[in-house]
Scaffold this motif. Structure first.
Motif, PDB file in Angstrom:
ATOM      1  N   SER A  41     113.470 -33.728 -70.027  1.00  0.00           N
ATOM      2  CA  SER A  41     113.906 -32.657 -70.915  1.00  0.00           C
ATOM      3  C   SER A  41     114.322 -33.172 -72.285  1.00  0.00           C
ATOM      4  O   SER A  41     114.348 -32.417 -73.256  1.00  0.00           O
ATOM      5  CB  SER A  41     115.062 -31.884 -70.267  1.00  0.00           C
ATOM      6  N   ASP A  42     114.669 -34.473 -72.383  1.00  0.00           N
ATOM      7  CA  ASP A  42     115.077 -35.050 -73.660  1.00  0.00           C
ATOM      8  C   ASP A  42     113.892 -35.568 -74.467  1.00  0.00           C
ATOM      9  O   ASP A  42     114.055 -35.950 -75.629  1.00  0.00           O
ATOM     10  CB  ASP A  42     116.045 -36.227 -73.427  1.00  0.00           C
ATOM     11  N   LEU A  43     112.724 -35.583 -73.876  1.00  0.00           N
ATOM     12  CA  LEU A  43     111.564 -36.189 -74.519  1.00  0.00           C
ATOM     13  C   LEU A  43     110.693 -35.147 -75.203  1.00  0.00           C
ATOM     14  O   LEU A  43     110.543 -34.031 -74.735  1.00  0.00           O
ATOM     15  CB  LEU A  43     110.731 -36.950 -73.479  1.00  0.00           C
ATOM     16  N   LYS A  44     110.095 -35.552 -76.328  1.00  0.00           N
ATOM     17  CA  LYS A  44     109.193 -34.690 -77.072  1.00  0.00           C
ATOM     18  C   LYS A  44     107.764 -35.157 -76.874  1.00  0.00           C
ATOM     19  O   LYS A  44     107.501 -36.253 -76.375  1.00  0.00           O
ATOM     20  CB  LYS A  44     109.551 -34.715 -78.564  1.00  0.00           C
ATOM     21  N   TYR A  49     107.749 -42.569 -72.432  1.00  0.00           N
ATOM     22  CA  TYR A  49     108.664 -42.343 -71.317  1.00  0.00           C
ATOM     23  C   TYR A  49     109.659 -43.497 -71.210  1.00  0.00           C
ATOM     24  O   TYR A  49     110.824 -43.287 -70.878  1.00  0.00           O
ATOM     25  CB  TYR A  49     107.888 -42.215 -69.994  1.00  0.00           C
ATOM     26  N   VAL A  50     109.185 -44.711 -71.486  1.00  0.00           N
ATOM     27  CA  VAL A  50     110.035 -45.898 -71.500  1.00  0.00           C
ATOM     28  C   VAL A  50     110.066 -46.419 -72.938  1.00  0.00           C
ATOM     29  O   VAL A  50     109.038 -46.841 -73.453  1.00  0.00           O
ATOM     30  CB  VAL A  50     109.502 -46.996 -70.560  1.00  0.00           C
ATOM     31  N   VAL A 114     104.416 -38.777 -73.413  1.00  0.00           N
ATOM     32  CA  VAL A 114     104.612 -37.426 -72.894  1.00  0.00           C
ATOM     33  C   VAL A 114     103.450 -36.535 -73.312  1.00  0.00           C
ATOM     34  O   VAL A 114     103.134 -36.396 -74.495  1.00  0.00           O
ATOM     35  CB  VAL A 114     105.932 -36.825 -73.415  1.00  0.00           C
ATOM     36  N   LEU A 115     102.789 -35.981 -72.325  1.00  0.00           N
ATOM     37  CA  LEU A 115     101.773 -34.951 -72.535  1.00  0.00           C
ATOM     38  C   LEU A 115     101.725 -34.163 -71.233  1.00  0.00           C
ATOM     39  O   LEU A 115     101.488 -34.733 -70.177  1.00  0.00           O
ATOM     40  CB  LEU A 115     100.402 -35.553 -72.846  1.00  0.00           C
ATOM     41  N   HIS A 116     101.991 -32.888 -71.305  1.00  0.00           N
ATOM     42  CA  HIS A 116     102.204 -32.101 -70.093  1.00  0.00           C
ATOM     43  C   HIS A 116     100.868 -31.696 -69.454  1.00  0.00           C
ATOM     44  O   HIS A 116     100.509 -30.522 -69.380  1.00  0.00           O
ATOM     45  CB  HIS A 116     103.067 -30.885 -70.400  1.00  0.00           C
TER      46      HIS A 116
END
Length: 269
Positions: A41-44, A49-50, A114-116
């Motif tokens: 939730s804190d990542l854009k 991720y790391v 991050v890529l959903h």
């Protein structure tokens, strides 16, 4: 990879691949078990991720049978090899010597962004974004994606191969299947082919452990011939992604991945 690799502006970096086994934890950086990085939730979008400053070394386990071609050629006779060549997996008989580059794969997974999308792996090396999805997996492995994964064999009471070679067993361990294959325990060439296909699927495509089991449905998939029209590309790719999910973020002392991971390092070649 040509058009299948999506790149942003900027220069990518090249990493030298090593052929040795598991990575040994670094003495300079202690690996903390289950110490997770920032929550999702804190990542854009496109965040690591790391974080780059939190990269670490760890031990990695993989059970992919890198000697699969040698085992097939050493165990099957010429006629049986030709029968295997005529299956959907036949082209793998000509696969060159294979190595799983654990250090490089771990280094790339640390750069996952991050890529959903659940069906793609995106990695950022410097300012270059690299995609590893079903198209890239097909280019590297050649596995087909036709057919339906949910085969229903509930109406079939038993597997002929299980009754003949693994009597009274409801499921067969990979260890027993391997023993059956390497000791040539079959009675006909047709059974030799089916056992070889089962061995190939479970020791190479899915790289399960010796303690994992092959079920009646797995046997029936091969016995019926339905494996020829099974979506191996999608099923194996998803198994690989699932085995890698959240592993590097958890900072565990050792992790294992499955599926068919040898194609991932091709992203940086």
């Amino acid at each position: 990879m040509g058009k299948d690799v999506v790149k942003d502006k900027g220069k990518g970096s090249k990493r030298k691949a090593k052929r040795d086994g598991d990575d040994v934890p670094s003495k300079k950086r202690k690996v903390h078990v289950n110490q997770k990085c920032s929550s999702s939730s804190d990542l854009k979008l496109w965040d690591y991720y790391v974080p780059l400053g939190d990269h670490y070394s760890t031990r990695i386990g993989v059970h992919t049978n890198c000697n699969i071609v040698k085992h097939l050629k050493d165990t099957l006779d010429d006629q049986q090899i030709e029968m295997f060549r005529r299956t959907c997996f036949g082209y793998f008989v000509d696969l060159p010597e294979l190595f799983i580059q654990n250090r490089l794969i771990h280094s790339l997974l640390l750069r996952k962004v991050v890529l959903h999308k659940d069906d793609e792996l995106w990695i950022k090396v410097n300012s270059t974004k690299l995609r590893f999805g079903l198209e890239e997996f097909y280019i590297i492995t050649g596995l087909k994606c036709n057919g339906y994964p949910n085969k229903d064999y509930e109406s079939v009471q038993s597997s002929r191969l299980m009754k003949l070679y693994f009597s009274s067993m409801l499921k067969v361990s990979k260890k027993l299947l391997t023993n059956c294959f390497l000791k040539k325990m079959w009675k006909t060439d047709e059974d030799a082919l089916k056992i070889a296909v089962l061995y190939f699927i479970n020791s190479f495509l899915f790289s399960i452990t010796n303690d994992d089991f092959i079920t009646k449905n797995d046997f029936l998939l091969v016995e019926s011939g339905d494996f020829e029209t099974f979506p191996w590309r999608k099923v194996v790719f998803n198994a690989m992604l699932e085995s890698m999910k959240d592993k590097v973020r958890s900072r565990i002392e050792m992790y294992r991945y499955g599926g068919l991971p040898f194609g991932i390092p091709v992203l940086v070649l």
